[in-house]
Design an enzyme around this catalytic site. Structure first.
Site, PDB file in Angstrom:
ATOM      1  N   GLY A 305       0.820  -1.189   0.000  1.00 26.31           N
ATOM      2  CA  GLY A 305       0.000   0.000   0.000  1.00 26.31           C
ATOM      3  C   GLY A 305       0.859   1.246   0.000  1.00 26.31           C
ATOM      4  O   GLY A 305       0.628   2.189  -0.754  1.00 26.31           O
ATOM      5  N   GLU A 308       7.191   4.000   3.827  1.00 28.01           N
ATOM      6  CA  GLU A 308       7.418   5.254   4.534  1.00 28.01           C
ATOM      7  C   GLU A 308       8.809   5.832   4.332  1.00 28.01           C
ATOM      8  O   GLU A 308       9.390   6.423   5.252  1.00 28.01           O
ATOM      9  CB  GLU A 308       7.176   5.041   6.033  1.00 28.01           C
ATOM     10  CG  GLU A 308       8.119   4.042   6.722  1.00 28.01           C
ATOM     11  CD  GLU A 308       7.677   2.585   6.666  1.00 28.01           C
ATOM     12  OE1 GLU A 308       8.220   1.776   7.439  1.00 28.01           O
ATOM     13  OE2 GLU A 308       6.788   2.259   5.856  1.00 28.01           O
ATOM     14  N   ASN A 309       9.367   5.712   3.146  1.00 30.18           N
ATOM     15  CA  ASN A 309      10.697   6.257   2.907  1.00 30.18           C
ATOM     16  C   ASN A 309      10.732   7.730   3.316  1.00 30.18           C
ATOM     17  O   ASN A 309       9.908   8.518   2.867  1.00 30.18           O
ATOM     18  CB  ASN A 309      11.055   6.112   1.427  1.00 30.18           C
ATOM     19  CG  ASN A 309      10.976   4.670   0.973  1.00 30.18           C
ATOM     20  OD1 ASN A 309      11.518   3.775   1.605  1.00 30.18           O
ATOM     21  ND2 ASN A 309      10.271   4.436  -0.120  1.00 30.18           N
ATOM     22  N   HIS A 332      -1.049   6.696   7.773  1.00 31.05           N
ATOM     23  CA  HIS A 332      -0.174   5.640   8.289  1.00 31.05           C
ATOM     24  C   HIS A 332       1.283   5.928   7.937  1.00 31.05           C
ATOM     25  O   HIS A 332       2.164   5.893   8.812  1.00 31.05           O
ATOM     26  CB  HIS A 332      -0.593   4.290   7.708  1.00 31.05           C
ATOM     27  CG  HIS A 332       0.181   3.130   8.245  1.00 31.05           C
ATOM     28  ND1 HIS A 332      -0.219   2.417   9.353  1.00 31.05           N
ATOM     29  CD2 HIS A 332       1.341   2.564   7.841  1.00 31.05           C
ATOM     30  CE1 HIS A 332       0.656   1.456   9.603  1.00 31.05           C
ATOM     31  NE2 HIS A 332       1.628   1.529   8.692  1.00 31.05           N
ATOM     32  N   GLU A 333       1.541   6.207   6.659  1.00 32.47           N
ATOM     33  CA  GLU A 333       2.930   6.436   6.249  1.00 32.47           C
ATOM     34  C   GLU A 333       3.490   7.712   6.881  1.00 32.47           C
ATOM     35  O   GLU A 333       4.668   7.765   7.249  1.00 32.47           O
ATOM     36  CB  GLU A 333       3.028   6.494   4.727  1.00 32.47           C
ATOM     37  CG  GLU A 333       2.465   5.288   3.984  1.00 32.47           C
ATOM     38  CD  GLU A 333       2.964   3.939   4.495  1.00 32.47           C
ATOM     39  OE1 GLU A 333       4.063   3.882   5.079  1.00 32.47           O
ATOM     40  OE2 GLU A 333       2.252   2.941   4.309  1.00 32.47           O
ATOM     41  N   HIS A 336       4.662   7.130  10.409  1.00 31.42           N
ATOM     42  CA  HIS A 336       5.994   6.524  10.497  1.00 31.42           C
ATOM     43  C   HIS A 336       7.086   7.576  10.704  1.00 31.42           C
ATOM     44  O   HIS A 336       8.193   7.237  11.144  1.00 31.42           O
ATOM     45  CB  HIS A 336       6.299   5.732   9.226  1.00 31.42           C
ATOM     46  CG  HIS A 336       5.839   4.316   9.259  1.00 31.42           C
ATOM     47  ND1 HIS A 336       6.305   3.400  10.176  1.00 31.42           N
ATOM     48  CD2 HIS A 336       4.962   3.644   8.467  1.00 31.42           C
ATOM     49  CE1 HIS A 336       5.741   2.223   9.947  1.00 31.42           C
ATOM     50  NE2 HIS A 336       4.910   2.345   8.923  1.00 31.42           N
ATOM     51  N   GLU A 355       5.371  -0.884  13.501  1.00 37.04           N
ATOM     52  CA  GLU A 355       4.047  -0.905  12.873  1.00 37.04           C
ATOM     53  C   GLU A 355       2.892  -0.759  13.867  1.00 37.04           C
ATOM     54  O   GLU A 355       1.862  -0.177  13.542  1.00 37.04           O
ATOM     55  CB  GLU A 355       3.878  -2.185  12.048  1.00 37.04           C
ATOM     56  CG  GLU A 355       4.854  -2.301  10.892  1.00 37.04           C
ATOM     57  CD  GLU A 355       4.689  -1.210   9.835  1.00 37.04           C
ATOM     58  OE1 GLU A 355       3.751  -0.395   9.946  1.00 37.04           O
ATOM     59  OE2 GLU A 355       5.505  -1.177   8.891  1.00 37.04           O
ATOM     60  N   ASP A 411      10.428 -11.006   6.234  1.00 42.79           N
ATOM     61  CA  ASP A 411       9.172 -10.797   5.508  1.00 42.79           C
ATOM     62  C   ASP A 411       8.141 -11.841   5.909  1.00 42.79           C
ATOM     63  O   ASP A 411       6.954 -11.561   6.027  1.00 42.79           O
ATOM     64  CB  ASP A 411       9.398 -10.892   3.998  1.00 42.79           C
ATOM     65  CG  ASP A 411       9.950  -9.602   3.413  1.00 42.79           C
ATOM     66  OD1 ASP A 411       9.749  -8.545   4.032  1.00 42.79           O
ATOM     67  OD2 ASP A 411      10.565  -9.660   2.338  1.00 42.79           O
ATOM     68  N   TYR A 419       0.919  -4.990  13.506  1.00 44.25           N
ATOM     69  CA  TYR A 419       0.140  -3.782  13.248  1.00 44.25           C
ATOM     70  C   TYR A 419      -1.007  -3.620  14.240  1.00 44.25           C
ATOM     71  O   TYR A 419      -1.114  -2.610  14.939  1.00 44.25           O
ATOM     72  CB  TYR A 419      -0.460  -3.839  11.834  1.00 44.25           C
ATOM     73  CG  TYR A 419       0.528  -3.761  10.711  1.00 44.25           C
ATOM     74  CD1 TYR A 419       0.737  -2.577  10.018  1.00 44.25           C
ATOM     75  CD2 TYR A 419       1.238  -4.891  10.289  1.00 44.25           C
ATOM     76  CE1 TYR A 419       1.632  -2.501   8.957  1.00 44.25           C
ATOM     77  CE2 TYR A 419       2.125  -4.828   9.235  1.00 44.25           C
ATOM     78  CZ  TYR A 419       2.320  -3.633   8.569  1.00 44.25           C
ATOM     79  OH  TYR A 419       3.202  -3.572   7.524  1.00 44.25           O
ATOM     80  N   ARG A 593      -0.489  -5.048  -6.166  1.00 48.50           N
ATOM     81  CA  ARG A 593      -0.458  -4.890  -4.717  1.00 48.50           C
ATOM     82  C   ARG A 593      -0.898  -6.189  -4.062  1.00 48.50           C
ATOM     83  O   ARG A 593      -2.034  -6.638  -4.216  1.00 48.50           O
ATOM     84  CB  ARG A 593      -1.370  -3.738  -4.300  1.00 48.50           C
ATOM     85  CG  ARG A 593      -1.298  -3.388  -2.833  1.00 48.50           C
ATOM     86  CD  ARG A 593      -2.239  -2.236  -2.524  1.00 48.50           C
ATOM     87  NE  ARG A 593      -2.316  -1.987  -1.096  1.00 48.50           N
ATOM     88  CZ  ARG A 593      -3.196  -1.166  -0.536  1.00 48.50           C
ATOM     89  NH1 ARG A 593      -4.051  -0.496  -1.298  1.00 48.50           N
ATOM     90  NH2 ARG A 593      -3.206  -0.995   0.778  1.00 48.50           N
TER      91      ARG A 593
END
Length: 643
Positions: A305, A308-309, A332-333, A336, A355, A411, A419, A593
């Site tokens: 989705g 958050e870079n 959300h991002e 972060h 998260e 992962d 979350y 996605r």
């Protein structure tokens, strides 16, 4: 990284790629015959089992990249120059993480610029962790430079042909470094326990714009020659790069959207509340410390989705539906920027510190901008999905503080527990202490650990020192243990209860009993969240005539809304509603996605006919899927064919 409503585990089957022989100096030590496993230290929760690095001996403080993007070869090549801090006076080696990298040479760089070759060895490939790069450096140089290039199959990069983009004129490339994919495009200490600043000089074909998780200039000229600087220290998984036919549209003085020309206007309109989100978060948790907050809308193949870079959130176009109902992803991002980017989990077994905190902060931002009911609906959806997911999980994976991952891919260890259970725990603390006490506590956690990596033990220590004494009878030791170390959701946890969902349930029950569909007057104001609740409540299957009646009125088949599609198509497939199958196939061909497409694949592969549809769709979609998505789908198809 936002993955709400996930209905299946996040297992990723990624090939390690072809082996290679590095062009090492003659003094290089002989290569080991077996790929070493990453070390394990169960006594230290900050120890990262997913990395070969030895940060207790030496740490990277800064990286200077000089890279060239080659779209024809699908490679990045150049040099990475590291500024090192040696912590152990007896250390003689610099150990880095790599995956499929071709390392040409390694040199020590003296203060006067003089260079001397350093012997190195690239170990055989481990299928999870890649290849351990060991550099002999007995003189402990302050600067070391590595010349290298990536493989076309690098797990952290995706190269798209023009036909796979929105505009279909120029190629596109983007990275996805979390969790341990940064090592596939830069040799580094690929662990969240190490933070570094970086700069970069990047050259490319002159008709594409290059961006990084750094100080992108909204007025930059597209000329094929770009420079970047990230002055705040970040962990490796936040290292990011993208290039394509990208233009900028501002939202505020410190925020805006990068996207392809045909997408940028729609994205800026959808995300126009971003500045308000930043302001709401700052009121709660203090100053936004990253300068700009821009967003990059990627092609539909992006496997997540959002990512958050720092300074440049990567976002999926699947959240741009025209009514802002899915902009919680931006919340959300953005969240972060405090939880994750500012305060980072030291290892992936404590990903809930990233998260879980972010999901909680996201809810507070959503509530501040869109009201308590919207936030409550999202919490209830998340909690309902989590309770369903944990039924099929091992007890150990249901704890917030995971045991050492050992040789497990991080992962694979990530689930909704981090979350939603993490956020639920913080909501529990908020309820017990009240916001007037809990909000300053959380703000203090972010301030006191800013630009640091932390573990669960450190959080518990901080909790016991700075929150529990405010009301010694509010939370017991047994309750803390239930949240952090025990499986499932504690029986004493208060569940989210949405008033709007009660109305949706009433309408659905009435339809199921009388066959009378909800009126347009009732459903016209329903948000995506309410439609999600309605479809989720329909059960595993429905009679074909009822599905057809729903579809005629509400047009679920062919919906552009991914959250509805990922629920409607599996229901239709399970029920035998064949009219929806072509649209379901088209959806998974177009969208990459994972959260949205994997539930559809999961239902298709349950029958021989559906498996054929899934295989055909995958063959068409695979050139545009990210390697992470390709691995997930291929693994599912292989298991279905083996039955």
């Amino acid at each position: 990284m936002r993955t709400p409503f996930l209905l299946i585990p996040l297992a990723v089957a990624l090939a390690a790629g072809c082996s290679q022989e590095p062009a090492a100096p003659a003094a290089t030590a002989p290569t080991a015959q077996k790929a070493p496993a990453a070390p394990v230290n169960a006594e230290n929760r900050s120890h990262d089992e997913s990395s070969y690095a030895e940060p207790e001996k030496v740490v990277i403080k800064d990286i200077a990249l000089d890279l060239k993007l080659d779209f024809d070869a699908k490679q990045i090549g150049g040099t990475a120059t590291y500024t090192l801090e040696w912590k152990d006076k007896d250390a003689k080696q610099l150990v880095l993480d790599t995956r499929e990298l071709n390392v040409a040479k390694v040199e020590a760089v003296a203060a006067d610029g003089a260079r001397s070759a350093l012997p190195f060895v690239l170990a055989p490939v481990d299928k999870v962790f890649g290849s351990k790069l060991t550099i002999e450096a007995p003189a402990q140089p302050t600067k070391v430079e590595i010349s290298y290039h990536t493989a076309p199959t690098a797990s952290g990069l995706q190269w798209l042909e023009p036909s796979m983009t929105e505009g279909k004129q120029l190629p596109f490339m983007f990275s996805q470094s979390q969790a341990i994919h940064a090592r596939s495009w830069v040799p580094l200490q690929d662990t969240p326990s190490v933070r570094f600043t970086y700069s970069a000089h990047v050259t490319s074909r002159p008709d594409v714009m290059v961006l990084m998780s750094a100080d992108n200039d909204p007025k930059a000229t597209r000329d094929g020659d770009y420079t970047f600087k990230m002055p705040q220290p970040i962990p490796s998984y936040l290292l990011a790069i993208a290039a394509g036919d990208l233009v900028f549209e501002p939202i505020s003085g410190r925020s805006g959207v990068w996207a392809e020309p045909t997408m940028v206007g729609k994205a800026a309109k959808e995300f126009e509340d971003t500045e308000k989100m930043i302001g709401a978060a700052e009121k709660l948790y203090g100053e936004y410390r990253w300068g700009r907050y821009d967003m990059l809308v990627l092609p539909p193949s992006f496997p997540f989705g959002g990512m958050e870079n720092p300074r440049l959130t990567f976002a999926t176009p699947t959240v741009i539906v025209g009514d802002k109902s899915l902009v919680s992803l931006v919340a959300h991002e953005l969240a972060h920027s405090w939880s994750g980017n500012l305060v980072t989990n030291a290892s992936w077994k404590d990903i809930w510190l990233n998260e879980g905190f972010t999901t909680y902060v996201q809810g507070r931002i959503t509530e501040a901008l869109y009201g308590k009911e919207m936030a409550e609906m999202e919490r209830q959806i998340d909690q309902t999905d989590l309770l369903a997911e944990v039924k099929d999980m091992s007890p150990a994976d249901q704890a917030l503080a995971l045991p050492p991952l050992n040789e497990r891919d991080p992962d694979e260890a990530l689930s909704q527990v981090a979350y939603v259970k993490g956020s639920w725990f913080l909501e529990f603390l908020e309820q017990r202490f009240g916001r007037e006490v809990f909000d300053p506590f959380l703000r203090g956690w972010f301030n006191d650990h800013a630009f640091q990596s932390a573990n669960t033990d450190q959080f518990v220590e901080y909790l016991k020192k700075n929150l529990l004494p405010k009301n010694p009878n509010a939370v017991t030791e047994a309750e803390l243990t239930a949240w952090l170390d025990q499986p499932g959701i504690p029986a004493f946890a208060a569940k989210a209860q949405s008033r709007n969902f009660s109305n949706v349930d009433t309408a659905r029950i009435a339809w199921e009993g009388t066959g009378k569909l909800p009126t347009n007057q009732l459903t016209a104001e329903w948000s995506t969240q309410e439609w999600v609740r309605f479809i989720d409540g329909l059960g595993a299957t429905q009679p074909l005539d009822k599905l057809a009646a729903l579809d005629r009125v509400f047009k679920f088949t062919g919906t552009p809304n991914g959250e509805i599609a990922m629920r409607w198509y599996p229901l239709a497939i399970r029920s035998g509603y064949a009219e929806a199958t072509p649209a379901a196939s088209a959806f998974i061909e177009r969208v990459g996605r994972r959260k949205l497409i994997m539930p559809i694949y999961a239902e298709l592969v349950k029958t021989p006919e559906g498996l054929d549809v899934a295989k055909a769709a995958f063959e068409k979609a695979k050139p545009g899927y990210h390697p992470i998505t390709t691995g997930s789908v291929q693994d599912m198809l292989s298991k279905a064919e083996a039955k």
